[in-house]
Design an enzyme around this catalytic site. Structure first.
Site, mmCIF file in Angstrom:
data_model
loop_
_atom_site.group_PDB
_atom_site.id
_atom_site.type_symbol
_atom_site.label_atom_id
_atom_site.label_comp_id
_atom_site.label_asym_id
_atom_site.label_seq_id
_atom_site.Cartn_x
_atom_site.Cartn_y
_atom_site.Cartn_z
ATOM 1 N N TYR A 1 -0.659 0.689 -4.236
ATOM 2 C CA TYR A 1 -0.056 -0.643 -4.237
ATOM 3 C C TYR A 1 1.091 -0.679 -3.243
ATOM 4 O O TYR A 1 1.875 0.255 -3.154
ATOM 5 C CB TYR A 1 0.478 -0.964 -5.642
ATOM 6 N N GLU B 1 1.655 -8.722 -0.083
ATOM 7 C CA GLU B 1 1.213 -7.672 -1.005
ATOM 8 C C GLU B 1 -0.170 -7.152 -0.630
ATOM 9 O O GLU B 1 -1.032 -7.935 -0.226
ATOM 10 C CB GLU B 1 1.185 -8.257 -2.422
#
Ligand code: GDP
Ligand code: MN
Length: 375
Positions: free
Chosen positions: A98, A186
């Site tokens: 992530y 993101e």
């Protein structure tokens, strides 16, 4: 403004961030044309702005043209208003990471967030094992220092060439964040592939609405909205949020609206939509009601407490709207504030019951829904 995954990935490509080979399609014919270029297995990714597509069945895999066609057809008729599908080569993945860049509003700093365990369960992980989330602050006046990007890569447990690649991706993400006036950029998941490289499996890019005057590259077309009403409201400059419940709200002021929203839920009711009738919109009753009528609600509840937005003007507007639009559902009004006596008179003359107590108005609306549901 939130961009679609395929748009975020287009941006990534210009900043040294690898993405899977993929193409966007809108129908069966386009799918047939791209499949030979993509090959199998492929991933079919519904382009919707909501998150959690994986868990909602909006990410599908296919290993033949027949399977892909069937799945694309199913996605296009799903209730999620899917208009575009990103068809990608499936990546053979070892694990998922992530990465994100966002703002820390308390510290007034940019913050890089990383985790060696990314994927669809990142929220649960952040709640259950917050120590696994790595953070790095960036001072906007100095910018991201190369050592910070490298440090983050090593803290993710990466080494050698792949650590170098991670640092380049982090740098790219930070540049995108600045160039696009983003609130959030993101990558979740960032794939660690079987051959030890990193590829952005997903992409999220949210542009700060306050910079829309200089971020002019994206036009907010119908596909950015979940309903026609929401889209038309945006065109008319009226704040509007679509929900799926029974009571359409035409309220003035965010605080009062939030209270009414809570009261409705407290009384066992549900909200169909929220429309901001206050501020500059208090003279737009006809348009406001037209939009509320587009939402499949059972009752429209109008609650206002106007100061500059005069109650009598709003009442007059509501009467005009009712005459013009002849609503097919009950309207409950609680219009208060400046000149409320006048407002009351206007509504009464039209045969409308004007309530003066917010809670009573909410109860009445919830009751009317129940009466509609059970005859
Ligand atoms: P989201 O659920 O809306 O965040 O959609 P994502 O694009 O993140 O996809 C959800 C999940 O699907 C990912 O976390 C992966 O586990 C899986 N996935 C998506 N693309 C691929 C792929 O190319 N290969 C593999 N193995 N899994 C994929
Ligand atoms: Mn994702």
């Amino acid at each position: 403004m939130k961009l679609f995954e395929y748009q975020a990935k287009e941006v990534f490509t210009g900043y040294q961030i690898p993405t899977p080979v993929g193409m966007v399609i809108e129908n069966r014919a386009e799918l047939a044309a791209v499949l030979p270029k993509i090959g199998f297995p492929c991933v079919l990714k519904a382009q919707v702005l909501r998150g959690g597509r994986g868990k909602a069945g909006l990410i599908q895999f296919a290993s033949s043209a027949a399977e892909a066609t069937k799945k694309v057809e199913d996605l296009l008729v799903s209730p999620d208003n899917v208009r575009k599908i990103l068809v990608e080569q499936a990546v053979q993945i070892e694990r998922e990471l992530y990465l994100a860049v966002t703002v820390d509003p308390f510290k007034a700093r940019v913050i890089l967030i990383a985790c060696s365990e990314g994927g669809v369960d990142i929220e649960t992980l952040a709640a259950d094992a917050p120590e696994k989330i790595i953070k790095e602050e960036v001072d906007l006046n100095i910018g991201l220092m190369p050592f910070q990007a490298r440090d983050l890569a090593y803290r993710l447990g990466l080494q050698g060439a792949v650590a170098k690649q991670a640092a380049a991706i982090i740098t790219g993400l930070y540049q995108i964040f600045c160039q696009y006036d983003a609130e959030l950029v993101e990558i979740n998941p960032l794939f660690y592939t079987k051959d030890d490289t990193l590829v952005a499996g997903d992409g999220k890019l949210i542009i700060d609405g306050n910079s829309s005057f200089r971020q002019t590259g994206y036009k907010k077309t119908r596909e950015y909205y979940v309903s026609d009403a929401e889209y038309e409201a945006a065109q008319a400059g009226i704040p509007y949020i679509q929900f799926t419940g029974d009571i359409g709200l035409m309220c003035a002021g965010a605080g009062l609206t939030t209270t009414v929203y809570d009261l409705i839920n407290y009384q066992g009711g549900t909200v169909a939509n929220y429309l901001e009738f206050g501020g500059p919109n208090y003279q737009k009753a006809v348009k406001a009601m037209e939009l509320c009528l587009k939402s499949p609600s059972k009752v429209i509840l109008i609650v206002t407490f106007g100061t500059i937005a005069r109650a009598d003007v709003m009442a007059e507007g509501v009467v005009k709207a009712i005459r013009k639009l002849k609503p097919d559902r009950p309207i409950v009004t609680c219009i208060r504030g400046t000149n409320e006596d006048q407002a009351l008179k206007i509504l009464q003359e039209e045969g409308l019951e004007c309530l003066f107590d917010t809670e009573e108005a909410v109860r009445k609306a919830v009751e009317l829904v129940a009466r509609r549901d059970y005859g």
